[in-house]
Design an enzyme around this catalytic site. Structure first.
Site: not given
Ligand code: NAD
Length: 290
Positions: A49, A93, A116
């Site tokens: 990413k 994450q 997200d």
């Protein structure tokens, strides 16, 4: 049979974002990644990413914590990021260690920085069909793949196998949404579904988000269906240098000949997830500039 090329479609999206970022004046969009521990998959995904962000001119920062981080330390850091006007997007994450509630952490991220889309406010906005929702990147990527491949969803039977917060549920919400990219008749199947094969055979559009290599076999797929394979599974393969290869949830070789269109693994949904994260980051930036 058409192979839906996630690499090419994501490339087109990334190019659009890159052009938009290049035209911005002032400091670039900035996303902060938070990683706890050294889980190899998390290290790989965050690295990927960051690499894509750099290529687009999006600034990314990485904050790591040891597995022993306390709930208070982690939440405190998120509060700092929430308050920092130079941080437009925040991504924590997963997975997090057992002593920390992922739900609490996801819900602590400010909804306008929640690139997200896991925060309860954004999930609620998605349910309300509020266009300001940040939508979880993988399901958002599935919709883009369908749309950019000319797959009509309206009035079709869509079956989503998997009911996770990250993929299955939001994919189903998007497909059922009253919108040109939705309007499908949606069934969510899962590990307790009776006669999964019969349910899947109803699908004009079948989304497999399970995490079991090759679980979707040819007898479960209707002739002419569009199949979106979200699964990422490692299977042993002595012919590969790493000793394994990555396959999806769909028995691709047997299923593909029956399909109108299908996504490969790798090269299908995977690259779309990163592209949609970049799209959400740019949206977060624009929202915070407004
Ligand atoms: P998850 O483990 O949270 O959910 C899996 C779902 O599958 C569950 O809802 C469960 O009910 C269902 N399931 C399990 N066994 C089943 C069975 N035998 N029959 C029917 N349903 C069954 O996983 P997730 O986070 O939703 O991810 C699903 C898969 O997608 C994984 O392989 C994951 O690695 C992959 N994934 C890929 C991307 C991407 O970018 N391509 C992103 C996220 C997840």
């Amino acid at each position: 049979m058409e192979l839906i090329d996630g690499n090419a479609i994501s490339r087109a999206i990334l190019d659009e974002i890159k052009a938009e970022v290049a035209a911005l004046s002032g400091p670039p969009p900035s996303v902060t990644f938070v990683r706890v521990g050294e889980d190899p998959a998390s290290v790989f995904y965050v690295g990927k990413k960051q690499k894509v962000a750099a290529e687009l001119g999006i600034e990314s920062r990485l904050q790591t914590f040891p597995e022993s981080v306390t709930r208070e330390e982690l939440l405190g850091f998120i509060d700092q990021l929430n308050a920092d006007p130079g941080v437009h997007g925040i991504l924590v994450q997963a997975p997090l260690p057992d002593h920390i509630s992922e739900r609490e952490v996801f819900n602590r991220v400010h909804p306008d920085k929640d690139v997200d889309g896991f925060n309860a406010t954004n999930v609620g906005r998605l349910c309300q069909e509020d266009p300001s929702a940040f939508v979880s990147c993988t399901p958002a990527g599935i919709i883009e793949l369908l749309q950019r491949s000319g797959v009509e969803t309206s009035g079709k039977n869509a079956v989503v196998v998997g009911r996770s917060l990250i993929v299955g549920k939001p994919a189903a919400l998007l497909l059922v949404m009253k919108a040109a990219t939705g309007n499908a008749t949606v069934t969510i199947a899962h590990s307790r579904t009776d006669d999964l094969a019969a349910v899947c055979r109803q699908a004009d559009i079948l989304v497999a988000a399970i995490g079991r290599a090759g679980l979707i076999t040819a007898d479960m797929v209707k002739e002419g269906a569009v199949v979106i394979d979200v699964g990422i599974n490692r299977v042993d393969d002595a012919t590969k240098k790493k000793g394994y290869r990555i396959v999806g949830d769909v028995d691709f070789d047997a299923v593909a000949p029956k399909c109108r269109a299908i996504t490969p693994v790798p090269g299908g949904v995977g690259p779309m997830t990163v592209a949609m994260l970049m799209k959400n980051t740019l949206s977060a930036y624009k929202r915070q500039q407004a």
